[in-house]
Design a protein around this motif. Structure first.
Motif, PDB file in Angstrom:
ATOM      1  N   ARG A  95     126.860 -19.029 -22.398  1.00  0.00           N
ATOM      2  CA  ARG A  95     125.879 -18.150 -22.507  1.00  0.00           C
ATOM      3  C   ARG A  95     126.034 -16.900 -21.381  1.00  0.00           C
ATOM      4  NH1 ARG A  95     122.255 -21.326 -20.850  1.00  0.00           N
ATOM      5  NH2 ARG A  95     121.255 -20.355 -19.007  1.00  0.00           N
ATOM      6  N   LEU A  96     126.729 -17.016 -20.394  1.00  0.00           N
ATOM      7  CA  LEU A  96     127.042 -15.905 -19.428  1.00  0.00           C
ATOM      8  C   LEU A  96     127.892 -14.887 -20.201  1.00  0.00           C
ATOM      9  CD1 LEU A  96     126.548 -14.254 -16.720  1.00  0.00           C
ATOM     10  CD2 LEU A  96     128.335 -16.126 -15.870  1.00  0.00           C
ATOM     11  N   GLN A  97     128.907 -15.542 -20.491  1.00  0.00           N
ATOM     12  CA  GLN A  97     130.132 -14.652 -21.226  1.00  0.00           C
ATOM     13  C   GLN A  97     129.433 -14.183 -22.495  1.00  0.00           C
ATOM     14  OE1 GLN A  97     132.725 -18.298 -21.793  1.00  0.00           O
ATOM     15  NE2 GLN A  97     134.120 -17.199 -20.365  1.00  0.00           N
ATOM     16  N   ALA A  98     128.758 -14.915 -23.216  1.00  0.00           N
ATOM     17  CA  ALA A  98     128.139 -14.476 -24.546  1.00  0.00           C
ATOM     18  C   ALA A  98     127.019 -12.947 -24.139  1.00  0.00           C
ATOM     19  CB  ALA A  98     127.458 -15.540 -25.380  1.00  0.00           C
ATOM     20  N   LEU A  99     126.235 -13.327 -23.297  1.00  0.00           N
ATOM     21  CA  LEU A  99     125.444 -12.035 -22.888  1.00  0.00           C
ATOM     22  C   LEU A  99     126.342 -10.875 -22.600  1.00  0.00           C
ATOM     23  CD1 LEU A  99     122.690 -14.155 -20.832  1.00  0.00           C
ATOM     24  CD2 LEU A  99     122.244 -12.585 -22.813  1.00  0.00           C
ATOM     25  N   LEU A 100     127.113 -10.969 -21.742  1.00  0.00           N
ATOM     26  CA  LEU A 100     127.831  -9.704 -21.477  1.00  0.00           C
ATOM     27  C   LEU A 100     128.568  -9.304 -22.459  1.00  0.00           C
ATOM     28  CD1 LEU A 100     129.108 -11.361 -17.758  1.00  0.00           C
ATOM     29  CD2 LEU A 100     127.703  -9.344 -18.352  1.00  0.00           C
ATOM     30  N   GLU A 101     129.410 -10.317 -23.448  1.00  0.00           N
ATOM     31  CA  GLU A 101     130.022  -9.553 -24.608  1.00  0.00           C
ATOM     32  C   GLU A 101     128.978  -8.970 -25.581  1.00  0.00           C
ATOM     33  OE1 GLU A 101     132.414  -8.318 -27.239  1.00  0.00           O
ATOM     34  OE2 GLU A 101     133.081  -9.110 -25.354  1.00  0.00           O
ATOM     35  N   SER A 102     127.944  -9.515 -25.796  1.00  0.00           N
ATOM     36  CA  SER A 102     126.775  -9.106 -26.772  1.00  0.00           C
ATOM     37  C   SER A 102     126.530  -7.726 -26.165  1.00  0.00           C
ATOM     38  CB  SER A 102     125.630  -9.972 -26.819  1.00  0.00           C
ATOM     39  OG  SER A 102     125.982 -11.063 -27.359  1.00  0.00           O
ATOM     40  N   PHE A 103     126.398  -7.567 -24.926  1.00  0.00           N
ATOM     41  CA  PHE A 103     125.993  -6.205 -24.197  1.00  0.00           C
ATOM     42  C   PHE A 103     126.981  -5.171 -24.651  1.00  0.00           C
ATOM     43  CE2 PHE A 103     126.228  -2.975 -20.943  1.00  0.00           C
ATOM     44  CZ  PHE A 103     125.161  -2.346 -21.014  1.00  0.00           C
ATOM     45  N   LEU A 104     128.314  -5.330 -24.413  1.00  0.00           N
ATOM     46  CA  LEU A 104     129.367  -4.386 -24.527  1.00  0.00           C
ATOM     47  C   LEU A 104     129.362  -4.142 -26.182  1.00  0.00           C
ATOM     48  CD1 LEU A 104     132.079  -6.138 -22.114  1.00  0.00           C
ATOM     49  CD2 LEU A 104     130.582  -3.776 -21.798  1.00  0.00           C
ATOM     50  N   SER A 105     129.400  -5.019 -27.089  1.00  0.00           N
ATOM     51  CA  SER A 105     129.456  -4.943 -28.237  1.00  0.00           C
ATOM     52  C   SER A 105     128.217  -3.945 -28.980  1.00  0.00           C
ATOM     53  CB  SER A 105     129.295  -6.305 -29.265  1.00  0.00           C
ATOM     54  OG  SER A 105     130.365  -7.062 -28.885  1.00  0.00           O
ATOM     55  N   TYR A 106     126.992  -4.185 -28.156  1.00  0.00           N
ATOM     56  CA  TYR A 106     125.919  -3.430 -28.392  1.00  0.00           C
ATOM     57  C   TYR A 106     126.410  -1.625 -28.159  1.00  0.00           C
ATOM     58  CZ  TYR A 106     121.466  -1.561 -26.279  1.00  0.00           C
ATOM     59  OH  TYR A 106     120.283  -0.711 -25.570  1.00  0.00           O
ATOM     60  N   GLU A 148     121.443 -14.386 -14.150  1.00  0.00           N
ATOM     61  CA  GLU A 148     121.431 -15.361 -13.096  1.00  0.00           C
ATOM     62  C   GLU A 148     121.196 -16.653 -13.420  1.00  0.00           C
ATOM     63  OE1 GLU A 148     119.353 -15.514  -8.846  1.00  0.00           O
ATOM     64  OE2 GLU A 148     119.599 -13.656  -9.722  1.00  0.00           O
ATOM     65  N   GLY A 149     120.309 -16.781 -14.496  1.00  0.00           N
ATOM     66  CA  GLY A 149     120.038 -18.147 -15.085  1.00  0.00           C
ATOM     67  C   GLY A 149     121.073 -18.658 -15.448  1.00  0.00           C
ATOM     68  N   ALA A 150     121.809 -18.102 -16.560  1.00  0.00           N
ATOM     69  CA  ALA A 150     123.202 -18.637 -16.727  1.00  0.00           C
ATOM     70  C   ALA A 150     124.120 -19.027 -15.818  1.00  0.00           C
ATOM     71  CB  ALA A 150     123.857 -17.465 -17.784  1.00  0.00           C
ATOM     72  N   VAL A 151     124.145 -18.349 -14.829  1.00  0.00           N
ATOM     73  CA  VAL A 151     125.138 -18.727 -13.708  1.00  0.00           C
ATOM     74  C   VAL A 151     124.654 -20.036 -12.945  1.00  0.00           C
ATOM     75  CG1 VAL A 151     126.013 -17.955 -11.253  1.00  0.00           C
ATOM     76  CG2 VAL A 151     125.897 -16.357 -13.043  1.00  0.00           C
ATOM     77  N   ARG A 152     123.515 -20.071 -12.757  1.00  0.00           N
ATOM     78  CA  ARG A 152     122.844 -21.133 -12.166  1.00  0.00           C
ATOM     79  C   ARG A 152     123.128 -22.542 -12.844  1.00  0.00           C
ATOM     80  NH1 ARG A 152     120.298 -19.901  -7.553  1.00  0.00           N
ATOM     81  NH2 ARG A 152     119.464 -18.091  -7.045  1.00  0.00           N
TER      82      ARG A 152
END
Length: 213
Positions: A95-106, A148-152
């Protein structure tokens, strides 16, 4: 009991009116990332969307109302393009990876010509007070909280080193993403986003728990 003939009725917005309002706000959000939310006036927006100022005033009664509505529209787009694609990830790390990749794709597909709407808005409004700034900062806080929730979760699942401080890791990962955003907007080169992706991958590799075979 009030006479129905004299009691005002709440009008239900027509679907074409909703579409018109959304189209106006889409253009407002694009314009705001280039000229700033403070540069977003009813007159300027009316010119861009080909409406009269009085016609636009019927949708938004003031500049602040227009700004707040623009932030809300940008929030809906960010939720759809960034938060939602990551929601079904099977674990915290993915989920952490997906959030960051979605941001960069956006950023990469140029949803807005000035890059991330909220990076632009917060940079512009950071020293000002008021509801527009507060709403934009609220979305940024939600973004950081999601990371942060994804990291935890990943730590609880044994996927990220439990000794890592989640807030610090998220600060670093977000910094890579924001630098990629800023350099991409300035240069137009996707190399900046590729560098951000590599930096994020390297940082996550450094905190990932090794899995024994």
């Amino acid at each position: 009991m009030a006479d129905e003939r004299t009691t005002p009725r709440r009008r239900t917005p027509r679907s074409d009116g909703i579409r018109t309002r959304q189209a106006i706000l889409d253009e407002a959000a694009r314009l705001a990332t280039v000229e700033g939310l403070e540069g977003l006036s009813l007159a300027r927006l009316a010119e861009r969307v080909g409406m009269s100022k009085s016609g636009l005033f019927a949708h938004f009664g003031s500049k602040e109302e227009l700004q707040l509505a623009t932030v809300e529209r940008a929030t809906a787009i960010f939720t759809e393009d960034v938060f939602e694609p990551a929601a079904e990830a099977p674990n915290g790390l993915e989920r952490l990876q997906a959030l960051l990749e979605s941001f960069l794709s956006y950023v990469e597909v140029a949803v807005f010509p000035g890059g991330c709407f909220f990076a632009s808005a917060v940079a512009e409004l950071d020293t000002r007070s008021g509801p527009v700034r507060d709403r934009a900062l609220g979305v940024v806080a939600d973004w950081m909280s999601a990371l942060e929730g994804a990291v935890r979760d990943a730590q609880a699942e044994g996927l990220i080193d439990p000794g890592v401080e989640p807030a610090q890791l998220v600060f670093e990962l977000d910094a890579y993403a924001l630098l990629g955003n800023g350099q991409f907007v300035a240069s137009g080169s996707k190399e900046a986003l590729d560098r951000a992706r590599r930096a994020i991958a390297n940082r996550l590799d450094a905190v990932r728990v090794a899995r024994s075979l």
